[in-house]
Write an enzyme that holds these catalytic residues in place. Sequence first.
Site, mmCIF file in Angstrom:
data_model
loop_
_atom_site.group_PDB
_atom_site.id
_atom_site.type_symbol
_atom_site.label_atom_id
_atom_site.label_comp_id
_atom_site.label_asym_id
_atom_site.label_seq_id
_atom_site.Cartn_x
_atom_site.Cartn_y
_atom_site.Cartn_z
ATOM 1 N N LYS A 24 0.817 -1.219 0.000
ATOM 2 C CA LYS A 24 0.000 0.000 0.000
ATOM 3 C C LYS A 24 0.854 1.273 0.000
ATOM 4 C CE LYS A 24 -2.349 -0.957 3.722
ATOM 5 N NZ LYS A 24 -3.333 -0.906 4.803
ATOM 6 N N GLY A 51 7.645 -4.603 -7.367
ATOM 7 C CA GLY A 51 6.941 -4.477 -8.640
ATOM 8 C C GLY A 51 7.102 -3.068 -9.199
ATOM 9 N N ASP A 77 2.656 -11.216 -11.506
ATOM 10 C CA ASP A 77 1.944 -10.703 -12.685
ATOM 11 C C ASP A 77 2.816 -10.738 -13.948
ATOM 12 O OD1 ASP A 77 0.114 -10.171 -10.705
ATOM 13 O OD2 ASP A 77 0.454 -8.015 -10.686
ATOM 14 N N MET A 95 -5.019 -14.257 -10.726
ATOM 15 C CA MET A 95 -4.530 -12.893 -10.485
ATOM 16 C C MET A 95 -3.735 -12.385 -11.680
ATOM 17 S SD MET A 95 -3.213 -12.725 -6.581
ATOM 18 C CE MET A 95 -4.339 -12.420 -5.230
ATOM 19 N N ARG A 150 -19.599 -23.666 -12.071
ATOM 20 C CA ARG A 150 -19.076 -23.229 -10.775
ATOM 21 C C ARG A 150 -17.893 -22.280 -10.989
ATOM 22 N NH1 ARG A 150 -23.173 -25.211 -9.426
ATOM 23 N NH2 ARG A 150 -23.538 -26.850 -7.879
ATOM 24 N N ILE A 200 -3.486 -18.028 -2.961
ATOM 25 C CA ILE A 200 -2.824 -19.337 -3.120
ATOM 26 C C ILE A 200 -1.704 -19.186 -4.157
ATOM 27 C CG2 ILE A 200 -3.185 -21.650 -4.134
ATOM 28 C CD1 ILE A 200 -4.783 -21.676 -1.689
HETATM 29 O O1 F6P Z 1 0.436 -7.593 -8.023
HETATM 30 C C1 F6P Z 1 0.355 -8.816 -7.378
HETATM 31 C C2 F6P Z 1 -1.069 -9.150 -7.020
HETATM 32 O O2 F6P Z 1 -1.078 -10.456 -6.465
HETATM 33 C C3 F6P Z 1 -2.066 -9.044 -8.173
HETATM 34 O O3 F6P Z 1 -1.990 -10.121 -9.058
HETATM 35 C C4 F6P Z 1 -3.347 -8.922 -7.409
HETATM 36 O O4 F6P Z 1 -4.325 -8.262 -8.188
HETATM 37 C C5 F6P Z 1 -2.972 -8.091 -6.212
HETATM 38 O O5 F6P Z 1 -1.579 -8.267 -6.035
HETATM 39 C C6 F6P Z 1 -3.688 -8.474 -4.952
HETATM 40 O O6 F6P Z 1 -3.401 -7.557 -3.956
HETATM 41 P P1 F6P Z 1 -3.739 -7.792 -2.408
HETATM 42 O O7 F6P Z 1 -2.666 -8.694 -1.863
HETATM 43 O O8 F6P Z 1 -3.686 -6.414 -1.833
HETATM 44 O O9 F6P Z 1 -5.088 -8.402 -2.340
#
Ligand code: F6P
Length: 359
Positions: A73, A111, A136, A178, A275, A282
């Site tokens: 953050k 990142g 990512d 993700m 589903r 994970i």
């Molecule tokens: O950037 C890494 C990542 O895992 C993304 O793929 C995902 O959208 C985001 O972080 C999730 O963030 P948080 O851990 O704040 O839920």
Amino acid sequence: MKKIAIMTAGGDCAGLNSAIKAIVMTANTHGIETIGVTDGYIGFVEGNYIPLTVDTVRNIEIQGGTMLGSSNKECPFHYYNKKTGGFDDRTDEGIKKLRAQGVEGMVVVGGDGTLDSARVIFEHGMPTVGIPKTIDNDMSASEPTIGFQTAIEAAVEAIRRLITTAYSHRRVMVVELMGRTSGYLTLYAGFAAGADIILLPEHDYNLKAVCNRVDEIMKSGKRYVIIAISEAAKEEGGEETIAKLVKDSFEQKRYGGVSQKLAAQIEQLTGYETRATVLGHIQRGGEPTTQDIILGAQLGNAAAKLLIEGNPGYIVGMKGGKVQKVEFPKDRVPRLLDFEKDDLCKTARDMGIFLGVEE
Ligand code: F6P
């Protein structure tokens, strides 16, 4: 140079500990001390550190996550102020605290957001080198980034588990991965796990075409359909699915929920029992693959060497199998998949895997 600091920031991933170990051991070889900044930019601004020695990093490379802690953050030049509800620039304060510890250089593993802040720290006078990490895989400085391979393996294992239950129940399974706005993780994991349909954020899908393909596959006698969908994928003319906005985060959007939406639509439009599964965090956890251990070590070693040689201001990454350095970019643009030109997209299409739109 007598002492350097190491920090990991942004979403964690596997391979970070290997980078930390390589930096500590390389520095040690050159008679340089190391300290770790804890919890990413929180520790940088607040001045929270732990000593790092060859003993403290022994065998850490086999563990996932980061022994230093992380946060995705905080941004040092846009740091949330709980009292005022506004944001302050605390870059110089963080640098001053590091200097008071005798720190003369810093390696930041993160990142695109994290390394953008590392650039600012460098411009404010602290010799800094960056290392790209993210599941990512959306950074141009390294292909792949640390953590990507391990996340693929985790997602593939999970999708394979879905296949057996999908088969038993003649179901359509929509699995959400993700990656934010980049589709690399979904494409690579979906492909390797044998997904029938792969939906990526780089190219909006056509709902009717997806349903037609589901119907075709079920009628072919296959018993089940696996759809891998990126968390930020969207229907043509539709909107991204946002799970929440994190108010005190520099990047506020958190994606999530597109798989539930799509599963409900498919069930309603096709009649097949469907589903949704959100793989979630994970994908970020668990022990690193050997590739991520080696990648982390190579980039950690290269970053430490640049600092020690008095050559900061770079990001070190893997390009075409070689460790290379690039200057900190001025902007933070994610590297996206080239839907038309990417080799794996082409292979998938050629093999009849549906990527969401009719050719
Ligand atoms: O950037 C890494 C990542 O895992 C993304 O793929 C995902 O959208 C985001 O972080 C999730 O963030 P948080 O851990 O704040 O839920």
